[in-house]
Every structure is written in C-alpha cells, then in structure tokens.
Motif scaffolding. Structure first.
Motif, PDB file in Angstrom:
ATOM      1  N   LEU A 276      -5.605   2.586   2.806  1.00  0.00           N
ATOM      2  CA  LEU A 276      -6.278   1.918   1.285  1.00  0.00           C
ATOM      3  C   LEU A 276      -5.764   1.208   0.902  1.00  0.00           C
ATOM      4  O   LEU A 276      -5.860   0.217  -0.262  1.00  0.00           O
ATOM      5  CB  LEU A 276      -6.878   3.284   0.748  1.00  0.00           C
ATOM      6  CG  LEU A 276      -7.902   4.871   1.185  1.00  0.00           C
ATOM      7  CD1 LEU A 276      -8.682   5.342   0.540  1.00  0.00           C
ATOM      8  CD2 LEU A 276      -9.281   3.627   1.883  1.00  0.00           C
ATOM      9  N   TRP A 279      -6.831  -2.193   0.479  1.00  0.00           N
ATOM     10  CA  TRP A 279      -8.412  -2.578   0.084  1.00  0.00           C
ATOM     11  C   TRP A 279      -7.853  -3.208  -1.616  1.00  0.00           C
ATOM     12  O   TRP A 279      -7.588  -2.083  -2.348  1.00  0.00           O
ATOM     13  CB  TRP A 279      -9.215  -1.986   0.842  1.00  0.00           C
ATOM     14  CG  TRP A 279      -8.867  -1.834   2.110  1.00  0.00           C
ATOM     15  CD1 TRP A 279      -8.546  -1.571   3.398  1.00  0.00           C
ATOM     16  CD2 TRP A 279      -9.699  -3.356   3.028  1.00  0.00           C
ATOM     17  NE1 TRP A 279      -8.396  -1.525   4.260  1.00  0.00           N
ATOM     18  CE2 TRP A 279      -9.081  -2.510   4.280  1.00  0.00           C
ATOM     19  CE3 TRP A 279     -10.354  -4.665   2.955  1.00  0.00           C
ATOM     20  CZ2 TRP A 279      -9.471  -3.917   5.443  1.00  0.00           C
ATOM     21  CZ3 TRP A 279     -10.979  -5.229   3.754  1.00  0.00           C
ATOM     22  CH2 TRP A 279     -10.093  -4.940   5.029  1.00  0.00           C
ATOM     23  N   ASP A 281     -10.425  -1.892  -4.801  1.00  0.00           N
ATOM     24  CA  ASP A 281     -11.120  -0.677  -5.421  1.00  0.00           C
ATOM     25  C   ASP A 281     -12.774  -0.179  -4.908  1.00  0.00           C
ATOM     26  O   ASP A 281     -13.109   0.778  -4.541  1.00  0.00           O
ATOM     27  CB  ASP A 281     -11.286  -0.970  -6.541  1.00  0.00           C
ATOM     28  CG  ASP A 281     -10.040  -0.919  -7.571  1.00  0.00           C
ATOM     29  OD1 ASP A 281      -8.400  -0.159  -6.871  1.00  0.00           O
ATOM     30  OD2 ASP A 281      -9.247  -0.131  -8.906  1.00  0.00           O
ATOM     31  N   CYS A 284     -12.325   0.280  -1.111  1.00  0.00           N
ATOM     32  CA  CYS A 284     -11.589   1.742  -0.904  1.00  0.00           C
ATOM     33  C   CYS A 284     -13.246   2.537  -1.030  1.00  0.00           C
ATOM     34  O   CYS A 284     -12.968   3.805  -0.451  1.00  0.00           O
ATOM     35  CB  CYS A 284     -10.462   1.792  -1.939  1.00  0.00           C
ATOM     36  SG  CYS A 284      -9.201   1.660  -1.754  1.00  0.00           S
ATOM     37  N   GLY A 335      -5.795  -5.915  -1.393  1.00  0.00           N
ATOM     38  CA  GLY A 335      -5.654  -4.611  -1.787  1.00  0.00           C
ATOM     39  C   GLY A 335      -4.419  -4.354  -3.265  1.00  0.00           C
ATOM     40  O   GLY A 335      -3.601  -5.549  -3.702  1.00  0.00           O
ATOM     41  N   TRP A 343      -6.111   6.598  -8.516  1.00  0.00           N
ATOM     42  CA  TRP A 343      -6.747   7.113  -6.926  1.00  0.00           C
ATOM     43  C   TRP A 343      -7.522   8.265  -6.928  1.00  0.00           C
ATOM     44  O   TRP A 343      -9.369   8.357  -6.745  1.00  0.00           O
ATOM     45  CB  TRP A 343      -5.941   8.044  -6.407  1.00  0.00           C
ATOM     46  CG  TRP A 343      -4.594   7.134  -5.507  1.00  0.00           C
ATOM     47  CD1 TRP A 343      -3.428   6.776  -5.678  1.00  0.00           C
ATOM     48  CD2 TRP A 343      -5.290   6.528  -4.348  1.00  0.00           C
ATOM     49  NE1 TRP A 343      -2.277   5.460  -4.728  1.00  0.00           N
ATOM     50  CE2 TRP A 343      -4.013   5.732  -3.469  1.00  0.00           C
ATOM     51  CE3 TRP A 343      -6.263   6.157  -3.441  1.00  0.00           C
ATOM     52  CZ2 TRP A 343      -3.655   4.739  -3.141  1.00  0.00           C
ATOM     53  CZ3 TRP A 343      -5.797   5.486  -2.875  1.00  0.00           C
ATOM     54  CH2 TRP A 343      -4.813   4.507  -2.253  1.00  0.00           C
TER      55      TRP A 343
END
Length: 371
Positions: A276, A279, A281, A284, A335, A343
C-alpha cells in the motif's frame, strides 16, 4: 525609499565550522550511495563472504581481479563504506594494528551477498541497484522543476514526469526492459526480507486460519514460508500476469494472475505486505475495498493483514529511513509512508470497522484489519 536588507543571525565560529562539515556531508551523501552501488557491481560483499566473512585489502583486490594500481583507491572507498556502516573494519576479536586493514561483513553487508541459498536470506543487491540507477537519480534531479509545475488533474510522480512511464507498471518495460526486471527483482527481495521474523514475533497472526491470499506475492516466497510454518493454511498468490507466468508450479501455492484493483481471490484472510505504500490514499481505499469483498465476517475469522511501514515520532536511523522512504515514494510513485493515524483513516474509509496494530518490527507495523 529602498527597503532594508534582511539581517541574518551570524553563527559562532564553532557553529560555522560544524555547519560547513554538515553541509559537506549532506551535499556528498550521494557518494555513499554510489560507493555502495560500486561495491555491489564489483561483488565486494560476496567476495568477503567467500573468504569466510573477513579479508585483507590485497586479498580482496586479487579476488576481484582488479589492477594493482587501484588498490589505494579501493582502500579509500572501503574506508568510507566502513564509516557509513556498510562494512566493518578489523577482525572479530582482535584490535591489533596488524588487523587494522581487514574488512569484514556486518549485518547490512550480509544481506548484499549473492549466490547463497539459505532460509530467510534474500539478497538485496537488486534493490540497491534499482534505487541507485540512472532512472531513479534522474527523477530525483528533476524535483525542483516538478515542484514548479502547476499540473491540472492527478499529479504524476517526478519519475513519471521525467520518463513518461510509471514505476511497477507495464510502461516501465517499454521505457527499459532491464530496469523493469531489476525493479521486479528488487521489489521481491525487499518484500520477502523479514517474513521469518514476522512469523516468529506474530505467530498468532496465522492461528486458526484455513486460507490466505497474498496480494502482490510475486513468486510465492512468502506464501511458501507461511505454508511451511503453518501447513494448515492454504495459500494463494495474486499478482500481475507477467509475474505469475514466471512463478514455480510446485503444487504448494496456488497462483492467480490478476489485478488487485478489480478482484481478489476469496479466502479467510488477505495479506498486503509492503504494497500500500506504493499507492495514494484513494487507491489504497480501492484496494482495501476489494480485499474486504474477498473475506468473510470477523466472526468467521475474516481479516486483512497489512504489513507496511509505520512512521513514528522517534528519532534515530530507523526514523530517518522511514522519512527517506517517504520521499522515495514521492519521487518514484504516487504513494507515501504513513503514521498510525493515517492508516486508521484509510481503513475506515475502506469500510472496515476495527483494526489492531499487532506489533511494530523495526520500521514495519503489522496490522490486523477487521470487516
């Protein structure tokens, strides 16, 4: 009336001299990277390994078949690589002057040894050669021009802006086939390193699991390690067709060619290991939404395992590495690296109800994310 020129605080003599030394370091750090690249291209870590992990400069010269006239220069290169922590100097148990010219492997240079077959040894030479390639450095050199550009719509990475290709995309091969192969190898080595540590430190992560899909799992190295340690877990690897076409048909792991933006094979758990951070947000959230579709409810053991860098507020080399990796993602991809709050927000936006940060291992965090 002309405005007064702004004033500046003048450093003390000691501060001025230290500032100049620091400026030298920051301006010339690239020589450490290029020296590391040179050491790998020459095969220095592997040569030292073949000597049992420690050797003298003359023996190293002979093993590398380098002209005798270059010995003083190699010594200078090794000196800076020792100072930067790539290699160690002297013997393991002696500090005598006779051993002052010895060079030995340390934990960092051990993961740069090629040609070794051993559990959990994943040589990182491809990662270094990709990260120091002209394509990467040229993208970084274009940063100032990239910042000045006012671009409508999605902002391309500096790499894409300079080269007209996206990293980890089919356009990379069109740009340069050798670079594409190097990046693929480097990514696999980088991602597979440390899976043994994760399984030992987070053993309960796989407890009760019957099936798992490793997204972007490459040749199945991680999936096979999981199956070996937990034979009850049936592992599937999802990756792009160009990767799956080269994967071994060993009957241990099931391979599926596909795109995780569109579909993820159904399983009790899905793993995203160092995926992730490449990439944005928004992307993701799309990826995680597909993962959520692939797993059952939390009551049935459904979860997504996210193993990725978690930036924290501590200081020191690990934190510096996290921030450098963040800038690397900015330059090479769309990313970024994220802290735990970042997160958490992504998990929520993707429709998950809860998560747990199981453990922080170095720069990596191991998350369980629940539907």
């Amino acid at each position: 009336m002309a405005g007064q020129a702004p004033t500046i605080q003048v450093p003390t003599d000691a501060e001025l001299l230290q500032a100049q030394a620091d400026l030298w370091r920051h301006s010339l750090y690239y020589l450490t990277s290029m020296g590391l690249r040179c050491a790998i291209k020459l095969g220095i870590p592997t040569a030292i390994h073949n000597f049992g992990g420690v050797t003298s400069l003359p023996d190293l010269m002979a093993a590398l078949s380098l002209p005798a006239s270059k010995q003083p220069f190699l010594g200078r290169l090794m000196r800076v690589l020792v100072t930067s922590g790539v290699f160690a100097a002297g013997g393991d148990n002696s500090h005598s002057e006779a051993e002052a010219e010895l060079f030995r492997l340390n934990p960092l240079s051990r993961i740069l040894v090629d040609g070794v077959v051993a559990d959990e040894h994943h040589s990182q030479t491809s990662f270094v050669l990709a990260a120091t390639s002209p394509f990467y450095t040229e993208a970084a050199l274009g940063l100032a021009d990239w910042f000045r550009k006012d671009i409508a719509g999605p902002v391309p990475s500096p790499f894409e802006d300079v080269h007209g290709a996206s990293l980890f995309h089919e356009s990379t091969a069109l740009l340069d086939q050798e670079l594409d192969e190097l990046v693929t190898e480097g990514l696999a080595a980088h991602d597979n390193l440390g899976i043994g540590t994760i399984m030992r430190e987070c053993h309960d992560l796989f407890k009760g699991l019957e099936s798992l899909t490793d997204c972007c799992g490459g040749d199945g190295t991680t999936a096979r390690a999981i199956t070996k340690a937990h034979p009850h877990v049936k592992c599937t690897v999802l990756d792009l067709p160009k990767v799956i076409d080269k994967a071994p048909s060993d009957g241990i792991v099931n391979y599926v060619a596909g795109d995780l933006f569109h579909s993820v094979p159904k399983s009790q758990a899905v793993m995203l290991k160092l995926v992730l951070h490449h990439w944005s947000d928004e992307d993701c959230v799309k990826i995680l939404a597909q993962c959520k579709k692939a797993i059952p409810s939390r009551e049935e053991g459904g979860k997504v395992m996210v193993i990725d860098i978690v930036v924290d507020s501590s200081s020191g080399p690990t934190h510096e590495a996290e921030l450098l990796m963040d800038v690397a993602m900015m330059v090479m991809t769309n990313g970024r690296q994220r802290d735990e709050t970042d997160w958490s927000e992504i998990f929520t936006k993707a429709g998950f109800n809860d998560y747990k940060l199981v453990k922080k291992l170095g720069a990596r965090g191991v998350f369980e994310v629940y539907p």
